[in-house]
Design an enzyme around this catalytic site. Structure first.
Site: not given
Ligand code: GLU
Length: 504
Positions: A262-266
């Site tokens: 998800s966005k949290r990872h990049g």
């Protein structure tokens, strides 16, 4: 063998992310491997979740990867749904329309058939009744779901109603999944789901089965989050007497913490990868290899699209999720960048120059291209790396000069003063060519000279060069020093060495 027909069936609910499009890659690669058809179908029956503009984005994102569906929404379809844009592809095909909201009559017809055959029934339970039922089930610690109250009530078609599918009690179904293997539900735990709403719009389960059948889809390749509801689809195929396609449920792409990417990872949206300057070829190659392997003994991680297609098979899809390793993507993108011809590289980097104009450095950048290509892992890094080529003075990271061991303001000034002199040349040694080797030789002769004058600690080559680099180029992260001097030209280098004083 039956013609291979695969489909990508996104819901137009926003931008495509890498996990979703990787499933499209699998579908596309299988179709191309067997000279089949790859179909784009827009699943827009959940009207509440629609995001305007998504269909255009989906098609453009696929195109960016060089994927053009063999069949898909036609311009007329797009006009009919209000999703049309100038430049929309011709699209179309023999099984259209390819947008579910335009296929309503067919879902309605099939739902009625199911009612007639006794496999589905009308239900007029109100929202309040269903809520009451749910609370009671929770109190009894039962699995929530519809009780089947209307199963035998013969609700009239004249009253407002939904249509529900009958899930037989104690029924076992087995899925032979091309990726996950055999999965048995014994019994199916699901409770009679709605397949057609009171406004006659279908639910996903009905629409997907009807369309996959009507469009003669041979292989349903999709994310494994759909596995739990696949029994509904299998029952529908059985009730309707239709041949079941091959199912291949693909594992999710994971972040480095093992959770769904998800966005949290990049970056995850295709847009964000493009904006950061990744090449679509690299991203395609990289994401294919997260969830698929070309077979034992194949070591190489870099493969062209044609090679991937020629080796692609569902057996090669991994059964568990693979991790999206950004470091590896950067490495692979760098490999692809280095393969570009200088002309292609120049063309590719231009859109990333939005802070200052590419034209201001166009002449000077040419000789540096191979050196830049060697250093960057994406195009977005380029403008900053070559900012020093903009004519005029630079902003300098002087703190980095003075932070070096043994470096003082006086020494930095002396270094730059002496280098300036030697590069300017006096009458006796004016003859030299403005070439990196010559420039380096001259600069290092200054270092030697300064050290011979000194009785205390000697100046090391590292700090000496950093000082020069920052004085002329502004910062430490640049292409090689003397090649950069060469590109800048004598006048500009001398000018900046002079200017350096005032910035220190
Ligand atoms: N419309 C579904 C989605 O958004 C597609 C599921 C399928 O491929 O069957 O993911």
């Amino acid at each position: 063998m039956k013609k291979v027909r695969t489909r990508f069936a996104p819901s137009p609910t926003g931008f495509l992310h890498i996990g979703g499009i990787r499933t499209a890659f699998f579908s596309w690669a299988l179709a191309k491997r067997f000279q089949g058809d790859f179909i784009l179908r827009i699943e827009d029956t959940d009207r509440k979740r629609l995001v305007p503009g998504s269909v255009q984005k989906i098609i453009e994102d696929l195109n960016w990867f060089g994927i053009t569906p063999d069949e898909g929404p036609s311009r007329e379809d797009l006009k009919a749904t209000g999703d049309f844009w100038e430049g929309a592809p011709q699209g179309g095909g023999n099984y259209g329309p390819y947008i579910q909201s335009l296929r309503g009559a067919r879902y309605h017809e099939v739902a009625e058939q199911l009612v007639d055959k006794g496999f589905a029934y009308r239900c007029d339970c109100t929202a309040e009744m269903l809520e009451k039922e749910r609370l009671e089930q929770m109190a009894r610690k039962e699995m929530p779901g519809y009780s089947g109250f209307c199963r035998n009530r013969k609700v009239s078609s004249a009253t407002e109603h939904v249509i529900r599918l009958k899930i037989p009690f104690k029924r076992t179904v087995t899925l032979h999944d091309a990726v996950k293997g055999r999965i048995t539900w014994d019994p199916i735990q699901l409770k009679d789901p709605v397949i057609l709403k009171s406004d006659k719009l279908p639910l996903y389960h009905l629409a997907v089965v009807v369309d996959d059948h009507d469009m003669e889809i041979s292989h349903v390749i999709r994310g494994d989050d759909w596995i739990s509801t696949t029994p509904i689809h299998l029952l529908l195929y059985e009730y309707l007497g239709w041949e079941v396609p091959v199912f291949a449920h693909c594992p999710n792409i994971l972040g480095n913490d093992g959770k769904k990417l998800s966005k949290r990872h990049g970056s995850t949206s295709i847009d964000s990868f493009r904006e950061e300057g990744y090449l679509s070829e690299a991203l395609f190659n990289f994401s294919m290899f997260i969830g698929w392997s070309p077979g034992e003994g194949v070591q190489e991680e870099k493969m062209t699209r044609d090679e991937i297609v020629s080796r692609f098979s569902l057996e090669g899809i991994n059964t568990s999720g693979g991790v999206f390793d950004y470091t590896k993507l950067n490495w692979l993108n760098g490999v692809y960048i280095r393969e570009l011809t200088p002309e292609k590289f120049i063309e590719a980097i231009q859109p990333y120059f939005n802070e200052y104009s590419f034209e201001s450095i166009r002449q000077k950048i040419t000789s540096l291209i191979p050196l830049i290509q060697e250093r960057v892992k994406n195009f977005k890094e380029v403008p900053e790396l070559v900012r020093f080529l903009i004519p005029g003075d630079v902003e300098r990271d002087t703190a980095q000069i003075l932070g070096q061991k043994g470096m003082t303001r006086e020494l930095a000034l002396r270094i730059t003063e002496k280098v300036k002199d030697i590069l300017l040349g006096d009458n006796s040694n004016n003859e030299y060519t403005w070439k990196p080797q010559e420039l380096e030789k001259r600069a290092l002769s200054v270092l030697e000279m300064l050290n011979s004058e000194k009785n205390d600690a000697q100046i090391k080559k590292g700090p000496f060069l950093i000082t020069l680099r920052i004085a002329v180029l502004g910062k430490a992260n640049t292409p090689p020093l003397f090649e950069s001097f060469e590109s800048l030209g004598k006048e500009e280098v001398i000018y900046r060495l002079e200017k350096f004083k005032s910035s220190l």
